[in-house]
Design an enzyme around this catalytic site. Structure first.
Site, PDB file in Angstrom:
ATOM      1  N   ARG A 189       0.876  -1.175   0.000  1.00 25.89           N
ATOM      2  CA  ARG A 189       0.000   0.000   0.000  1.00 25.89           C
ATOM      3  C   ARG A 189       0.909   1.218   0.000  1.00 25.89           C
ATOM      4  NH1 ARG A 189      -5.314   0.993   3.598  1.00 25.89           N
ATOM      5  NH2 ARG A 189      -6.049  -0.232   1.828  1.00 25.89           N
ATOM      6  N   HIS A 221      -7.270   1.113  -6.568  1.00 24.35           N
ATOM      7  CA  HIS A 221      -7.500   0.179  -5.464  1.00 24.35           C
ATOM      8  C   HIS A 221      -8.122  -1.087  -6.073  1.00 24.35           C
ATOM      9  CE1 HIS A 221      -7.772  -1.274  -1.532  1.00 24.35           C
ATOM     10  NE2 HIS A 221      -8.658  -0.467  -0.992  1.00 24.35           N
ATOM     11  N   GLN A 275     -10.020  -3.779  -4.043  1.00 20.71           N
ATOM     12  CA  GLN A 275     -11.357  -3.334  -3.657  1.00 20.71           C
ATOM     13  C   GLN A 275     -12.334  -3.524  -4.811  1.00 20.71           C
ATOM     14  OE1 GLN A 275     -12.382  -1.902  -0.512  1.00 20.71           O
ATOM     15  NE2 GLN A 275     -14.309  -2.443  -1.459  1.00 20.71           N
ATOM     16  N   ASP A 311     -17.397   6.840  -1.276  1.00 18.76           N
ATOM     17  CA  ASP A 311     -16.160   6.657  -0.506  1.00 18.76           C
ATOM     18  C   ASP A 311     -15.902   7.983   0.223  1.00 18.76           C
ATOM     19  OD1 ASP A 311     -13.638   5.863   0.424  1.00 18.76           O
ATOM     20  OD2 ASP A 311     -12.615   6.237  -1.484  1.00 18.76           O
ATOM     21  N   CYS A 313     -16.633   1.366   0.428  1.00 15.43           N
ATOM     22  CA  CYS A 313     -15.444   0.540   0.668  1.00 15.43           C
ATOM     23  C   CYS A 313     -14.990   0.615   2.122  1.00 15.43           C
ATOM     24  CB  CYS A 313     -14.322   0.980  -0.266  1.00 15.43           C
ATOM     25  SG  CYS A 313     -13.916   2.716  -0.078  1.00 15.43           S
ATOM     26  N   ARG A 355     -13.363  -8.873   0.265  1.00 20.35           N
ATOM     27  CA  ARG A 355     -11.968  -8.465   0.088  1.00 20.35           C
ATOM     28  C   ARG A 355     -11.062  -9.686   0.225  1.00 20.35           C
ATOM     29  NH1 ARG A 355     -10.101  -3.403   0.888  1.00 20.35           N
ATOM     30  NH2 ARG A 355      -8.189  -4.425   0.214  1.00 20.35           N
TER      31      ARG A 355
END
Ligand code: NVA
Length: 303
Positions: free
Chosen positions: A102, A129, A132, A223, A262, A290
């Site tokens: 990340r 992402h 996701q 989000d 998310c 996930r």
């Protein structure tokens, strides 16, 4: 189907993505079948930013596949500061079998993938992402049977999550609409890329700043308005973003039967508590998926 890396949404084609989703659903339904898929493999997880879902779902997911994971947090500072990214990657490859990272900059991931010689998975960057998005399209496949022709509106800040949703959706044939306040639109180069992918799959992509475009939608997605690493104070953007809040009126106007987030959710900002907690919310199915979606990626990387 085998993969080399999982770095950005547009690097996969439709057949690969469909196979990953199908496999993720199979892993979810028959976890025992995959319990040795990563036996003897070690996966290093490098995180430059905080994480709850990604860290835990990778850790437990790798354990469920019979592998071993190791977490390195922010204590070493930003990647590339203490030593070159390429040297970090080459060192990790001396001991580990894959890297999950990340990062602040997608470029760092691309550089690691170039030099590591072992698979690299994007666990969120400034631009994408993809883990996701894969979990999200898996959840939509479970709920709607297929995502082809599905109308999905992302409403809020144009960011990594909306980029991945838009790109992967365009490949899979979903009709994606991205609605943001002016000045917060998704990256124009990525919109152009998604537009081409949508044409190929026969889907539509709409990018707008008009909240009234949130109509005839089956799914609404939102989000955070302020992503990790962005120091903006919420008070400074509240007035601009409030008309884009997901609330009961907006859900009714859009005609949507599902709402997605998310997480982490900032309640009463991008989404009201009542909508987040409603029957329409599939946020926890997304969170559960996930792990299954990431495990599908890991299984394919080691096939
Ligand atoms: N756009 C958010 C996603 C968090 C999972 C961020 O980058 O902070």
């Amino acid at each position: 189907m085998s993969l080399q890396h999982f770095l950005a949404d547009q690097l996969q084609d439709k057949q690969q993505l469909l196979a990953l989703i199908e496999q993720a659903i199979d892993i979810k339904n028959n976890p025992g079948k995959y319990s040795q898929a990563l036996a003897g493999k070690s996966v290093v997880m490098l995180f430059e930013k905080p994480s709850l879902r990604t860290h835990i779902s990778f850790d437990i997911g790798i354990q469920k596949l019979g592998g071993h994971s190791l977490y390195i947090g922010q204590q070493n500072g930003q990647l590339g500061e203490r030593e070159r990214v390429k040297d970090v990657a080459k060192n990790l490859a001396c001991w580990a079998d894959a890297i999950v990272a990340r990062v602040f900059k997608q470029q760092v991931l691309d550089e690691m993938a170039e030099y590591a010689g072992i698979p690299v998975i994007n666990a969120l960057s400034d631009l994408y992402h993809p883990c996701q998005a894969l979990a999200d399209y898996m959840a939509l496949t479970e709920n709607f049977g297929s995502v082809e022709g599905l109308n999905i509106a992302y409403i809020g800040d144009g960011n990594n999550v909306s980029n991945s949703l838009m790109l992967m959706g365009s490949i899979l044939g979903a009709n994606v609409t991205v609605i943001t306040p002016q000045g917060y639109e998704p990256d124009s180069a990525l919109v152009a890329e998604a537009q081409k992918l949508a044409e190929q799959s026969g889907a539509t992509l709409t990018v707008s700043t008009d909240i009234d475009d949130a109509k005839n939608q089956q799914v609404i997605y939102t989000d955070t308005w302020i992503s990790m690493g962005d120091g903006t104070k919420v008070d400074a953007i509240l007035e601009k973003f409030m008309p884009y809040q997901i609330n009961e009126q907006l859900m009714a106007k859009a005609g949507a039967s599902a709402v997605m987030h998310c997480q982490p959710a900032h309640l009463e900002q991008e989404i009201t508590t009542s909508v987040f907690d409603s029957e329409q919310s599939i946020a926890f199915q997304q969170a559960e998926n996930r792990m299954w979606a990431q495990n599908s990626v890991l299984v394919s990387l080691f096939k």
